[in-house]
Enzyme design. Structure first.
Site, PDB file in Angstrom:
ATOM      1  N   ARG A 266       0.865  -1.182   0.000  1.00 52.09           N
ATOM      2  CA  ARG A 266       0.000   0.000   0.000  1.00 52.09           C
ATOM      3  C   ARG A 266       0.901   1.231   0.000  1.00 52.09           C
ATOM      4  O   ARG A 266       1.495   1.589   1.004  1.00 52.09           O
ATOM      5  CB  ARG A 266      -0.907  -0.016   1.239  1.00 52.09           C
ATOM      6  CG  ARG A 266      -1.568   1.314   1.522  1.00 52.09           C
ATOM      7  CD  ARG A 266      -2.608   1.237   2.617  1.00 52.09           C
ATOM      8  NE  ARG A 266      -2.165   0.701   3.878  1.00 52.09           N
ATOM      9  CZ  ARG A 266      -1.501   1.382   4.821  1.00 52.09           C
ATOM     10  NH1 ARG A 266      -1.156   2.638   4.620  1.00 52.09           N
ATOM     11  NH2 ARG A 266      -1.173   0.802   5.958  1.00 52.09           N
ATOM     12  N   HIS A 270      -3.488   4.236   4.933  1.00 55.84           N
ATOM     13  CA  HIS A 270      -4.568   3.242   5.058  1.00 55.84           C
ATOM     14  C   HIS A 270      -5.882   3.847   4.569  1.00 55.84           C
ATOM     15  O   HIS A 270      -6.602   3.247   3.775  1.00 55.84           O
ATOM     16  CB  HIS A 270      -4.698   2.798   6.514  1.00 55.84           C
ATOM     17  CG  HIS A 270      -5.812   1.841   6.749  1.00 55.84           C
ATOM     18  ND1 HIS A 270      -5.779   0.538   6.326  1.00 55.84           N
ATOM     19  CD2 HIS A 270      -7.004   2.000   7.374  1.00 55.84           C
ATOM     20  CE1 HIS A 270      -6.892  -0.068   6.660  1.00 55.84           C
ATOM     21  NE2 HIS A 270      -7.654   0.789   7.292  1.00 55.84           N
ATOM     22  N   TYR A 279       4.648   5.493  11.033  1.00 55.23           N
ATOM     23  CA  TYR A 279       4.957   4.105  11.372  1.00 55.23           C
ATOM     24  C   TYR A 279       5.770   3.352  10.317  1.00 55.23           C
ATOM     25  O   TYR A 279       6.069   2.172  10.493  1.00 55.23           O
ATOM     26  CB  TYR A 279       3.669   3.326  11.679  1.00 55.23           C
ATOM     27  CG  TYR A 279       2.601   3.375  10.604  1.00 55.23           C
ATOM     28  CD1 TYR A 279       2.661   2.541   9.491  1.00 55.23           C
ATOM     29  CD2 TYR A 279       1.519   4.239  10.716  1.00 55.23           C
ATOM     30  CE1 TYR A 279       1.680   2.572   8.517  1.00 55.23           C
ATOM     31  CE2 TYR A 279       0.522   4.281   9.744  1.00 55.23           C
ATOM     32  CZ  TYR A 279       0.614   3.441   8.640  1.00 55.23           C
ATOM     33  OH  TYR A 279      -0.362   3.492   7.674  1.00 55.23           O
TER      34      TYR A 279
END
Length: 374
Positions: A266, A270, A279
């Site tokens: 990805r 998100h 992160y």
């Protein structure tokens, strides 16, 4: 049919232990398990897959922009996952039934979704912007993993109808840890249901890396349920196309379910409410950027002399037209009366719904009317 899964130092994220037909540089390589499933793929088919991926990326880019401009409430980006979505969806037959998650914009597109179908639900105007039976695709599921049970239920119904349709459940690596997905696999295996599970392993379940929930490739779980599996390069549209053809054939011949783990990434957040820079590091993102699914098909077509200026211009024109139509659908959407949110919830009148409508109406009446012209 299982692509060999061997333990490595970094089991869940090993991106080389996959079935592949196109290298990241666009070189066509042989794979004895996949080649026979794409023997009929010619230059025209490859150009079609390339066009689909470019258009999907343009829809995705437009969705992000519309959300940032306040026209959509939320958008789940799918950049980087075009090959998984287009490759598997284009292998489906028209009467097969897909059960996508919220990120499978490409599946909706490939199944015949219209410009408004990509944005109106994310704008909050509709529960579902298309009739699932018009394009044989269920409403995109927000609840993580729930669509796996729906897909298996549909497949069991197909068995009783005596047809050779196949249903497909799309979900991410995070959903593979949900009870719904595992329960669906139990039922599918026990009843030999004609269903394909497509797990898009994009390395991150929101902010948790796949290594937190999987110490071994996810495709290795399926044989434990008695389901054959394949682990493919999810950035290789040709491999995804071949893997889905294998899985569909397995189901149509009465052999029951199959499982595909598409290893991809990805590239964006998100959803547009997420900040992935908190992160994951830039080096990881750049590594995957060099494995771009669209670029590798372009490289293959160029090497075969099938990527000329006329083709590029036609794809760009199609992408521009689609992006304009998506934007127009969002910008010209008419917000309905709030009470219509309760329309079409049940096929027949329902006392509980009538009570909800009455209470919601009273709540709305509590607001002062807007001043004229405001």
């Amino acid at each position: 049919m299982t692509h060999t899964l061997t333990p490595t130092a970094d089991l869940a994220t090993d991106i080389e232990d996959v079935a592949r037909l196109l290298t990241p540089d666009g070189e066509r390589i042989a794979d004895p398990e996949l080649d026979r499933w794409v023997a009929d793929v010619d230059a025209a088919t490859l150009r079609g897959l390339y066009r689909d991926m470019v258009l999907l990326r343009r829809i995705d880019t437009e969705g992000v922009a519309l959300q940032r401009q306040g026209q959509l409430g939320l958008w789940p980006p799918c950049q980087g996952q075009e090959a998984t979505q287009i490759g598997t969806a284009r292998a489906l037959r028209a009467d097969d039934f897909a059960f996508p998650s919220y990120r499978e914009t490409g599946v909706v597109y490939a199944r015949g979704g219209k410009p408004a179908d990509f944005v109106l639900a994310w704008r909050g105007e509709e529960h579902s912007t298309y009739n699932p039976y018009d394009i044989n695709t269920a409403t995109q599921q927000i609840i993580i993993g729930a669509q796996a049970l729906h897909a298996v239920g549909y497949a069991m119904g197909v068995q009783r109808d005596g047809t050779d349709q196949v249903s497909v459940a799309y979900f991410g690596d995070g959903a593979s840890s949900q009870g719904d997905v595992n329960e669906a696999m139990v039922f599918a295996s026990s009843f030999r249901a004609p269903v394909v599970f497509v797990c898009t392993n994009n390395q991150w379940a929101i902010s948790e890396p796949v290594t937190v929930q999987a110490k071994f490739p996810i495709a290795g779980r399926a044989p434990g349920f008695g389901i054959p599996s394949m682990r493919v390069d999810g950035n290789d549209v040709l491999a995804c196309f071949a893997a889905m053809r294998w899985a569909l054939d397995n189901a149509r011949r009465g052999n029951g379910p199959a499982f595909i783990e598409a290893v991809t990434y990805r590239m964006g957040p998100h959803t547009t409410s997420d900040d992935p820079t908190r992160y994951r590091d830039k080096e990881e993102v750049e590594k995957w950027r060099r494995r771009d699914p669209i670029a590798r098909v372009e490289a293959l077509l160029r090497s075969r002399g099938e990527f000329d200026e006329a083709f590029v211009a036609s794809v760009e024109a199609d992408a521009d037209a689609l992006a304009a139509a998506v934007r127009e659908a969002a910008m010209t959407a008419k917000t309905r009366d709030p009470l219509t949110v309760l329309d079409n919830v049940y096929a027949e009148p329902h006392s509980g719904l009538a009570e909800q409508r009455e209470r919601f109406s009273a709540y709305l009446d509590g607001f002062a009317p807007a001043a004229e012209g405001v």
